[in-house]
Design an enzyme around this catalytic site. Sequence first.
Site, PDB file in Angstrom:
ATOM      1  N   TYR A 330      43.363  41.187  34.882  1.00  0.00           N
ATOM      2  CA  TYR A 330      42.225  41.396  35.497  1.00  0.00           C
ATOM      3  C   TYR A 330      42.025  42.725  36.200  1.00  0.00           C
ATOM      4  CZ  TYR A 330      38.819  39.580  38.639  1.00  0.00           C
ATOM      5  OH  TYR A 330      37.722  39.216  39.365  1.00  0.00           O
ATOM      6  N   CYS A 331      41.025  43.373  35.892  1.00  0.00           N
ATOM      7  CA  CYS A 331      41.006  44.762  36.478  1.00  0.00           C
ATOM      8  C   CYS A 331      42.096  45.840  36.318  1.00  0.00           C
ATOM      9  CB  CYS A 331      40.825  44.663  38.190  1.00  0.00           C
ATOM     10  SG  CYS A 331      40.232  45.969  39.062  1.00  0.00           S
ATOM     11  N   ILE A 332      42.961  46.357  37.541  1.00  0.00           N
ATOM     12  CA  ILE A 332      43.942  47.425  36.929  1.00  0.00           C
ATOM     13  C   ILE A 332      44.994  46.892  36.397  1.00  0.00           C
ATOM     14  CG2 ILE A 332      44.915  46.781  39.390  1.00  0.00           C
ATOM     15  CD1 ILE A 332      45.906  49.543  39.536  1.00  0.00           C
ATOM     16  N   GLY A 334      44.299  44.624  33.747  1.00  0.00           N
ATOM     17  CA  GLY A 334      44.151  44.700  32.590  1.00  0.00           C
ATOM     18  C   GLY A 334      44.394  46.272  31.783  1.00  0.00           C
ATOM     19  N   PHE A 358      39.700  41.104  31.810  1.00  0.00           N
ATOM     20  CA  PHE A 358      38.583  40.638  32.985  1.00  0.00           C
ATOM     21  C   PHE A 358      38.348  42.004  33.472  1.00  0.00           C
ATOM     22  CE2 PHE A 358      40.251  36.089  34.032  1.00  0.00           C
ATOM     23  CZ  PHE A 358      39.778  35.588  32.558  1.00  0.00           C
TER      24      PHE A 358
END
Length: 599
Positions: A330-332, A334, A358
């Site tokens: 998720y985010c960083i 990812g 994500f």
Amino acid sequence: MATSECENSDKLDALNENLAKIETLTQRLIAAFANKQPQRPELQAPDPSIYLRAASAYWNEMVNHPSKVIEQQVEYWGKTLKHFAEAQEALKHGQLVAPEDHTPDDKRFTNPLWKTHPYFNYIKQQYLMSSDAIEKAIEELDTLDPREKRRLEYFGKQIIDMMAPTNFLGTNPDALMRAVETEGESLVKGLENLVRDIEANNGDLLVTLADRDAFKVGGNIGTTEGEVVYRNRMFELIQYKPTTEQVHETPLMIFPPWINKFYILDLKPQNSLIKWIVDQGYTLFVVSWVNPDANYADVGMETYVEEGYLEAVAKVKEICKVKQVNVVGYCIAGTTLSLTLSLMHKRKDKSIKSATFFTTLTDFSDQGEVGVFLENDFVDGIEAEAQDKGYLPSYYMTKTFSYLRSNDLIYGPAIRSYMMGEAPPAFDLLFWNGDGTNLPGRMAVEYLRGLCQQDKLCTSGYEMFGETLKIADVKIPLCAVACETDHIAAWRSSFRGVSKMGSTNKTFILSESGHIAGIVNPPSKKKYGHYTSEHPIDGDPDAWRADAERHDGSWWPRWEEWLRSRSGKLISAREVADSGLGAAPGSYVRANPNATSST
């Protein structure tokens, strides 16, 4: 008559009491400001040279295209004079009414007095005219570099929003009416709220967005049952208790961002993605990252990959006695998962069966709205702060992300708290938003320089463990979920990164709403829809979007169907062993290295 005098006496007593409170609070406010520590100018505003270059560009326009600039000025002057004349004409005829108002609707000006009262309406119309004139003047500065122009537009908008009449007591009808209705008590409560926030942040002003006493992590949020089954200096690994008799053989693990805490995915049972996944029949593990302090100054991107991702994957394989796992970043997290997958490809490590991303950025060629903070003036300041302290305090990231939605996360809450005297709402999402984490100094600089500024993963390659890691080496089956109005990870940039991944098996889902609400979007709410398309994920996001089909409701079931086909057969549910490390949500998520006695 006696009753009226008594009422007036009571009101006078209340007023005097409030004035005494204000005097006491003012002394506390002065004392709180005295605790403020000097801050780096680079982290408070862009380099002032941006405004000098803007002024130079404007005068250049004046010299080379005088008619264009004069036309802008005359248009603004004409609107202002017409507006003034209309107001004067109404007053001349003894009509205490507002002149005709053709300004667009704006949620900041919902009080009817903004339309009907001549004073407030005059101020509102003039503010909106001036705002429009400033924005147009910036828009038509054709000689500025495009990146610099984008920054000027952003910071110009910040100044415009800051100067809104709603932000000042004398020009805010809601606040003035509340003050009159409460004999000034609302202003006293507002001052109490202001003093509380400044004291809590050691002299800095950071608006409290949610009632801090309304929630307790592990009490009424972050309550899905599970156990911490492993811990090292970087993370706690949580395994969640099964709720179905059978589970899919391939376990799933989630790597949340370490800029905030993982319980955004487990706020309460009704909107918990963690609980929902468990209820679908998966053995679920979630990484809860440590909240670092100065002792983590040596931690860089390699540490997160080696002591975080690779170690967590190995531990889940060991616990579940499997050869492969499915993962989510998720985010960083990812972005870093992409680095990990590229490294694993180089090492011929096939431990990860499929990956889901994500709101993940890997292609930083277009940084979106957050890009205004990724130029050297800010990043130099972050690097200096990180080298000085060994870590980047959560305060800076919280403030940065808040300014991406300043009216919603700064000015609106400040008005309600400080002018209206309202208590912060009991809102779980805003509680989480204020529960930030620090970043290790070395990691923050490596991420900002190598990935964000230099875009190495999608260009020359990112050097790690003696390998040159490239986005094309992400070759396993993947699913990416981006959010349509994301201010942090723009969906088009997310799409472009996915298009450059080397996998031949890609799925892209575009959720409605933003960075958080688009992900935390349970099927039961039936709130935001999502888009899918058979169009190739080929680097042109708008072509994909034009061909996409909208579906009502959450993307969760669609993703689960994708995941199910990659999760193996059903087996008896795995029970969670008591490791002695404690129950979910663990201890790392509760740690607050920034806490002081004043909080």
